[in-house]
Design a protein around this motif. Sequence first.
Motif, PDB file in Angstrom:
ATOM      1  N   GLY A 181     -44.024 125.370 123.493  1.00 39.13           N
ATOM      2  CA  GLY A 181     -44.628 124.164 124.050  1.00 39.13           C
ATOM      3  C   GLY A 181     -45.858 123.691 123.287  1.00 39.13           C
ATOM      4  N   TRP A 182     -45.897 123.967 121.984  1.00 36.47           N
ATOM      5  CA  TRP A 182     -47.055 123.605 121.175  1.00 36.47           C
ATOM      6  C   TRP A 182     -47.125 122.114 120.873  1.00 36.47           C
ATOM      7  N   ILE A 183     -46.059 121.391 121.172  1.00 41.30           N
ATOM      8  CA  ILE A 183     -46.036 119.957 120.890  1.00 41.30           C
ATOM      9  C   ILE A 183     -45.647 119.223 122.164  1.00 41.30           C
ATOM     10  N   GLU A 184     -46.442 118.235 122.517  1.00 40.01           N
ATOM     11  CA  GLU A 184     -46.153 117.393 123.684  1.00 40.01           C
ATOM     12  C   GLU A 184     -45.158 116.299 123.279  1.00 40.01           C
ATOM     13  N   PRO A 185     -44.382 115.804 124.230  1.00 47.08           N
ATOM     14  CA  PRO A 185     -43.392 114.769 123.910  1.00 47.08           C
ATOM     15  C   PRO A 185     -43.975 113.502 123.261  1.00 47.08           C
ATOM     16  N   HIS A 186     -45.238 113.217 123.502  1.00 47.44           N
ATOM     17  CA  HIS A 186     -45.846 112.013 122.915  1.00 47.44           C
ATOM     18  C   HIS A 186     -46.385 112.244 121.499  1.00 47.44           C
ATOM     19  N   GLU A 187     -46.327 113.470 121.000  1.00 52.62           N
ATOM     20  CA  GLU A 187     -46.856 113.788 119.672  1.00 52.62           C
ATOM     21  C   GLU A 187     -45.767 113.616 118.606  1.00 52.62           C
ATOM     22  N   THR A 188     -45.391 112.375 118.400  1.00 56.80           N
ATOM     23  CA  THR A 188     -44.271 112.037 117.531  1.00 56.80           C
ATOM     24  C   THR A 188     -44.457 112.560 116.108  1.00 56.80           C
ATOM     25  N   LEU A 189     -45.644 112.442 115.559  1.00 55.19           N
ATOM     26  CA  LEU A 189     -45.847 112.882 114.173  1.00 55.19           C
ATOM     27  C   LEU A 189     -45.615 114.379 114.022  1.00 55.19           C
ATOM     28  N   LYS A 190     -46.074 115.173 114.975  1.00 58.67           N
ATOM     29  CA  LYS A 190     -45.836 116.623 114.926  1.00 58.67           C
ATOM     30  C   LYS A 190     -44.348 116.917 115.107  1.00 58.67           C
ATOM     31  N   LEU A 191     -43.711 116.190 116.012  1.00 66.76           N
ATOM     32  CA  LEU A 191     -42.270 116.386 116.216  1.00 66.76           C
ATOM     33  C   LEU A 191     -41.498 116.041 114.947  1.00 66.76           C
ATOM     34  N   GLN A 192     -41.952 115.030 114.222  1.00 63.42           N
ATOM     35  CA  GLN A 192     -41.280 114.664 112.985  1.00 63.42           C
ATOM     36  C   GLN A 192     -41.506 115.708 111.887  1.00 63.42           C
ATOM     37  N   CYS A 193     -42.592 116.459 111.982  1.00 61.49           N
ATOM     38  CA  CYS A 193     -42.775 117.592 111.067  1.00 61.49           C
ATOM     39  C   CYS A 193     -41.646 118.601 111.270  1.00 61.49           C
ATOM     40  N   LEU A 194     -41.263 118.816 112.520  1.00 56.96           N
ATOM     41  CA  LEU A 194     -40.136 119.707 112.793  1.00 56.96           C
ATOM     42  C   LEU A 194     -38.873 119.148 112.153  1.00 56.96           C
ATOM     43  N   GLY A 195     -38.751 117.821 112.154  1.00 58.38           N
ATOM     44  CA  GLY A 195     -37.598 117.180 111.537  1.00 58.38           C
ATOM     45  C   GLY A 195     -37.521 117.406 110.039  1.00 58.38           C
ATOM     46  N   VAL A 196     -38.679 117.525 109.382  1.00 59.27           N
ATOM     47  CA  VAL A 196     -38.672 117.830 107.950  1.00 59.27           C
ATOM     48  C   VAL A 196     -38.061 119.211 107.731  1.00 59.27           C
ATOM     49  N   THR A 197     -38.443 120.164 108.566  1.00 51.74           N
ATOM     50  CA  THR A 197     -37.878 121.506 108.428  1.00 51.74           C
ATOM     51  C   THR A 197     -36.386 121.499 108.748  1.00 51.74           C
ATOM     52  N   LEU A 198     -35.974 120.720 109.723  1.00 52.25           N
ATOM     53  CA  LEU A 198     -34.543 120.579 109.990  1.00 52.25           C
ATOM     54  C   LEU A 198     -33.855 119.980 108.763  1.00 52.25           C
TER      55      LEU A 198
END
Length: 143
Positions: A52-69
């Motif tokens: 739960g280190w990223i909140e749903p509104h933290e789009t830029l952090k979530l997109q960092c996960l997308g780079v790893t994907l």
Amino acid sequence: MKQTVALPNQDDLTRIESQRDWVRNHLTSEPQATYEALNEKLRLLQGILDAGWIEPHETLKLQCLGVTLGDSLVQKFGMEWIIVEDESGRDPAVRVPGTTIILFPLTMISKRVERGETVNVCELFDGVAKHVSDAEAVADRLK
């Protein structure tokens, strides 16, 4: 505006690497070496989401996960990072070289989390991998 596809320029590569580093720096030991293994990338993504280190509104952090994907898809299929530009902007994507098979991994996790869905990274990866394999098979038959 017409959609254009190009290889990433230096600014694009710097941005992608910065996003990759944000994820990789969550590893506690030997981040670079551990990040090289496909299963470790997927495990790391799931761990960050589960913690739960990223909140749903933290789009830029979530997109960092997308780079790893995206890195995982590049590793599995020999895809390449590209930049797709259209009226919405300039976005990193991955492509099977020599084809029009293009995926946008930066939003694959973020859109799901933002909708409140629980993301199983391995299931997501396996589903995307199946679609890519199917598309590659079709492309091979059409050659």
